[in-house]
Design a protein around this motif. Structure first.
Motif, PDB file in Angstrom:
ATOM      1  N   PRO A  92      34.146  -7.731   4.185  1.00 28.94           N
ATOM      2  CA  PRO A  92      33.028  -6.787   4.095  1.00 28.94           C
ATOM      3  C   PRO A  92      31.673  -7.466   4.020  1.00 28.94           C
ATOM      4  N   VAL A  93      30.656  -6.712   4.411  1.00 28.17           N
ATOM      5  CA  VAL A  93      29.279  -7.159   4.299  1.00 28.17           C
ATOM      6  C   VAL A  93      28.950  -7.429   2.837  1.00 28.17           C
ATOM      7  N   THR A  94      28.103  -8.429   2.598  1.00 23.20           N
ATOM      8  CA  THR A  94      27.689  -8.766   1.239  1.00 23.20           C
ATOM      9  C   THR A  94      26.195  -8.605   1.022  1.00 23.20           C
ATOM     10  N   GLY A  95      25.408  -8.644   2.107  1.00 28.59           N
ATOM     11  CA  GLY A  95      23.963  -8.617   1.965  1.00 28.59           C
ATOM     12  C   GLY A  95      23.400  -9.932   1.464  1.00 28.59           C
ATOM     13  N   ASP A  96      24.208 -10.965   1.426  1.00 27.57           N
ATOM     14  CA  ASP A  96      23.825 -12.276   0.904  1.00 27.57           C
ATOM     15  C   ASP A  96      23.354 -13.164   2.049  1.00 27.57           C
ATOM     16  N   ASN A  97      22.101 -13.615   2.001  1.00 30.55           N
ATOM     17  CA  ASN A  97      21.555 -14.463   3.055  1.00 30.55           C
ATOM     18  C   ASN A  97      22.352 -15.746   3.266  1.00 30.55           C
ATOM     19  N   TRP A  98      23.053 -16.199   2.244  1.00 30.30           N
ATOM     20  CA  TRP A  98      23.764 -17.463   2.328  1.00 30.30           C
ATOM     21  C   TRP A  98      25.190 -17.311   2.825  1.00 30.30           C
ATOM     22  N   ASP A  99      25.703 -16.096   2.843  1.00 26.88           N
ATOM     23  CA  ASP A  99      27.093 -15.837   3.207  1.00 26.88           C
ATOM     24  C   ASP A  99      27.213 -15.666   4.724  1.00 26.88           C
ATOM     25  N   ILE A 100      26.947 -16.738   5.457  1.00 29.70           N
ATOM     26  CA  ILE A 100      26.869 -16.635   6.915  1.00 29.70           C
ATOM     27  C   ILE A 100      27.486 -17.868   7.571  1.00 29.70           C
ATOM     28  N   VAL A 101      27.769 -17.722   8.867  1.00 30.86           N
ATOM     29  CA  VAL A 101      28.110 -18.857   9.715  1.00 30.86           C
ATOM     30  C   VAL A 101      27.096 -18.887  10.860  1.00 30.86           C
ATOM     31  N   SER A 102      26.564 -20.059  11.159  1.00 27.87           N
ATOM     32  CA  SER A 102      25.513 -20.190  12.173  1.00 27.87           C
ATOM     33  C   SER A 102      26.096 -20.593  13.520  1.00 27.87           C
ATOM     34  N   LEU A 103      25.474 -20.091  14.574  1.00 27.84           N
ATOM     35  CA  LEU A 103      25.878 -20.453  15.932  1.00 27.84           C
ATOM     36  C   LEU A 103      25.055 -21.601  16.490  1.00 27.84           C
ATOM     37  N   GLY A 104      23.895 -21.900  15.875  1.00 34.61           N
ATOM     38  CA  GLY A 104      23.072 -23.006  16.333  1.00 34.61           C
ATOM     39  C   GLY A 104      22.115 -22.607  17.433  1.00 34.61           C
ATOM     40  N   ASP A 105      21.149 -23.473  17.684  1.00 27.88           N
ATOM     41  CA  ASP A 105      20.113 -23.228  18.686  1.00 27.88           C
ATOM     42  C   ASP A 105      20.151 -24.334  19.738  1.00 27.88           C
ATOM     43  N   LEU A 106      19.494 -24.129  20.858  1.00 27.21           N
ATOM     44  CA  LEU A 106      19.399 -25.122  21.928  1.00 27.21           C
ATOM     45  C   LEU A 106      17.945 -25.436  22.219  1.00 27.21           C
ATOM     46  N   GLY A 107      17.632 -26.729  22.374  1.00 26.72           N
ATOM     47  CA  GLY A 107      16.310 -27.142  22.791  1.00 26.72           C
ATOM     48  C   GLY A 107      16.147 -27.061  24.296  1.00 26.72           C
ATOM     49  N   SER A 108      14.951 -27.359  24.765  1.00 22.29           N
ATOM     50  CA  SER A 108      14.639 -27.227  26.189  1.00 22.29           C
ATOM     51  C   SER A 108      15.546 -28.083  27.058  1.00 22.29           C
ATOM     52  N   ALA A 109      15.780 -29.331  26.638  1.00 21.59           N
ATOM     53  CA  ALA A 109      16.601 -30.215  27.455  1.00 21.59           C
ATOM     54  C   ALA A 109      18.028 -29.694  27.578  1.00 21.59           C
ATOM     55  N   SER A 110      18.587 -29.220  26.461  1.00 18.83           N
ATOM     56  CA  SER A 110      19.955 -28.694  26.505  1.00 18.83           C
ATOM     57  C   SER A 110      20.045 -27.458  27.391  1.00 18.83           C
ATOM     58  N   ILE A 111      19.030 -26.605  27.308  1.00 20.65           N
ATOM     59  CA  ILE A 111      19.030 -25.412  28.159  1.00 20.65           C
ATOM     60  C   ILE A 111      18.968 -25.810  29.622  1.00 20.65           C
ATOM     61  N   THR A 112      18.082 -26.763  29.940  1.00 17.65           N
ATOM     62  CA  THR A 112      17.938 -27.229  31.322  1.00 17.65           C
ATOM     63  C   THR A 112      19.226 -27.849  31.832  1.00 17.65           C
ATOM     64  N   ASN A 113      19.937 -28.548  30.958  1.00 16.96           N
ATOM     65  CA  ASN A 113      21.174 -29.219  31.355  1.00 16.96           C
ATOM     66  C   ASN A 113      22.396 -28.303  31.316  1.00 16.96           C
ATOM     67  N   GLY A 114      22.179 -27.036  31.018  1.00 17.36           N
ATOM     68  CA  GLY A 114      23.261 -26.066  31.077  1.00 17.36           C
ATOM     69  C   GLY A 114      24.230 -26.095  29.916  1.00 17.36           C
ATOM     70  N   VAL A 115      23.775 -26.617  28.750  1.00 22.08           N
ATOM     71  CA  VAL A 115      24.633 -26.591  27.571  1.00 22.08           C
ATOM     72  C   VAL A 115      24.850 -25.137  27.144  1.00 22.08           C
ATOM     73  N   SER A 116      26.086 -24.786  26.837  1.00 24.11           N
ATOM     74  CA  SER A 116      26.400 -23.403  26.478  1.00 24.11           C
ATOM     75  C   SER A 116      25.870 -23.081  25.090  1.00 24.11           C
ATOM     76  N   PRO A 117      25.260 -21.932  24.908  1.00 22.98           N
ATOM     77  CA  PRO A 117      24.846 -21.506  23.567  1.00 22.98           C
ATOM     78  C   PRO A 117      26.052 -21.330  22.652  1.00 22.98           C
ATOM     79  N   GLY A 118      25.813 -21.391  21.350  1.00 22.76           N
ATOM     80  CA  GLY A 118      26.883 -21.193  20.383  1.00 22.76           C
ATOM     81  C   GLY A 118      27.473 -19.795  20.462  1.00 22.76           C
ATOM     82  N   ARG A 119      28.742 -19.688  20.094  1.00 20.70           N
ATOM     83  CA  ARG A 119      29.415 -18.398  20.144  1.00 20.70           C
ATOM     84  C   ARG A 119      30.514 -18.341  19.094  1.00 20.70           C
ATOM     85  N   ILE A 120      30.870 -17.126  18.743  1.00 16.49           N
ATOM     86  CA  ILE A 120      31.983 -16.897  17.834  1.00 16.49           C
ATOM     87  C   ILE A 120      32.701 -15.624  18.263  1.00 16.49           C
ATOM     88  N   THR A 121      34.032 -15.631  18.161  1.00 14.17           N
ATOM     89  CA  THR A 121      34.836 -14.460  18.503  1.00 14.17           C
ATOM     90  C   THR A 121      35.681 -14.083  17.301  1.00 14.17           C
TER      91      THR A 121
END
Length: 425
Positions: A92-121
């Protein structure tokens, strides 16, 4: 001391200047017909007030289930070790800012080089169905700024695409819109009313808990649904794909998507919870969810005069004595009796019968709903039936308010009675 954000961000503060869009605001916006946010918590302290600011609120009972398993977690490079536990997204949802898992971000070079963005299923043991209104809700950990360095109503947002699958192989992405006109920087905010069908556009932190609704009916005309590869009546998997928000990624109409970029450590989309609304329900499952004996059909657990089976049938909370008007209401309109009641279209094990009598002895069924289906006339009767959402939140539709007008004019009767009979299949 409370931190302002759990994110380590780089970049400048930039705030959008575009006019507000047509979509819902970042917190409570119950009347928005596109995507009214869904509260994670409800109760006497008000919708959307989480345990951080409430001693009395409880998890929203509209949710029948929560993500139960992780099928895949593929973050982009650079996610900090403290934000890489995918099981933080389960339950269940907790409303807690810390109770999370991050997918990460991509910089310009990674985007240009076709690195896949983070994902979760994530997956659900009980499939999610395409019922009325929102079928599931995603909670991130964004927050709405108010004054100070920010602009009131602006959201610190990290957005993501949302995809669903019934077989684990064929995924269908929700159509999305982003009307934000320019990049906002790593510490920037967006106006959430400019975003639609993008997870992360509602605030869930610092005492407020709101999630983004997704309605499977929006996918009904897609070729994958028509061809049978994706069954909207049996969605098992929800995949969330981060959107690096520099404008390199687009919405369904090829407009660039902007959000806080570039971010690091706990950067990118942060998943807190995925709640299922549209799941098949039975009395025993509902009782177990509410910590009641599965044999409590005829008990009145909260002492409000309604047995638990009727609490279930009329979508009430069986552990709180509710002071709301009677579940079944009767009035006279233009010489005809009109009976109004709530029903839950997820209740697969119930039959609702609207019956009439002249003597309280012999009852005739005028209309019926069975296994969650619509209320329809039976036995040759064709009463006027109005079936609309009973929720004050426009995106929620599974709880229905039914009004049935009796076929008999009271001018021709000395006595007339209507009732709703509820029984288990």
């Amino acid at each position: 001391m409370k931190v302002i954000s759990i994110h380590l961000l780089v970049g400048a503060w930039v705030f959008g200047t575009a006019l507000a869009g047509p979509y819902s605001a970042g917190l409570n916006d119950p009347l928005n017909s596109f995507d009214a946010s869904v509260p994670g918590f409800v109760g006497p302290d008000g919708d959307g007030i989480s345990p951080e600011d409430s001693l009395s609120n409880f998890t929203n009972p509209i949710f029948f289930g929560w993500a139960e398993g992780i099928v895949d977690y593929s973050p982009s490079p650079g996610v900090g070790t403290g934000w890489r536990d995918p099981t933080a997204a389960l339950g269940p949802v907790t409303g807690d800012n810390w109770d999370i898992v991050s997918l990460g971000d991509l910089g310009s070079a990674s985007i240009t080089n076709g690195v896949s963005p983070g994902r979760i299923t994530v997956d659900f043991v009980t499939p999610v169905r395409n019922l009325s209104g929102a079928d599931f809700v995603i909670f991130e950990n964004g927050f709405v700024s108010a004054g100070g360095a920010g602009i009131a109503g602006q959201l610190t947002a990290e957005l993501a695409y949302v995809e669903v699958s019934s077989n684990g192989s064929d995924y269908l992405r929700f159509p999305s819109r982003s009307l934000t006109l320019a990049a906002v920087g790593g510490l920037g905010t967006i106006d959430p009313s400019n975003a639609f069908n993008l997870a992360g556009k509602h605030g869930n932190g610092y005492g407020k808990s709101w999630g983004t609704p997704f309605d499977l009916s929006q996918l009904a005309s897609d070729p994958l649904v028509i061809g049978g590869q994706v069954n909207l009546e049996a969605i098992r998997y929800v995949r969330i794909v981060d959107i690096p928000g520099n404008g390199a990624f687009s919405d369904s109409q090829n407009s660039p998507i902007f959000d806080a970029w570039l971010t690091s450590d706990s950067g990118g989309f942060d998943l807190e919870a995925v709640g299922a609304i549209s799941q098949n329900a039975t009395f025993s499952g509902w009782a177990e969810k509410n910590l009641l004996p599965i044999s409590s059909e005829n008990d009145d657990s909260d002492g409000d005069g309604l047995i638990d089976l009727l609490e279930y049938a009329f979508a009430r909370i069986p552990t709180i004595a509710e002071n709301s008007p009677p579940t079944t209401e009767l009035e006279v309109v233009s010489g005809h009796l009109v009976i109004t009641f709530d029903r839950d279209e997820r209740a697969m094990d119930l039959v609702y019968e609207i019956q009439a009598s002249d003597d309280l002895q012999t009852w005739t069924t005028l209309a019926k709903s069975q296994a969650g289906g619509p209320v329809s006339g039976v036995n040759g009767f064709a009463p006027n039936i109005v079936d609309v959402s009973a929720s004050s939140i426009a995106s929620i539709g599974v709880i229905r308010k039914v009004s049935l007008t009796d076929v008999v004019n009271l001018a021709n009767k000395t006595k007339r009675f209507l009732r709703v009979k509820v029984s288990k299949l």
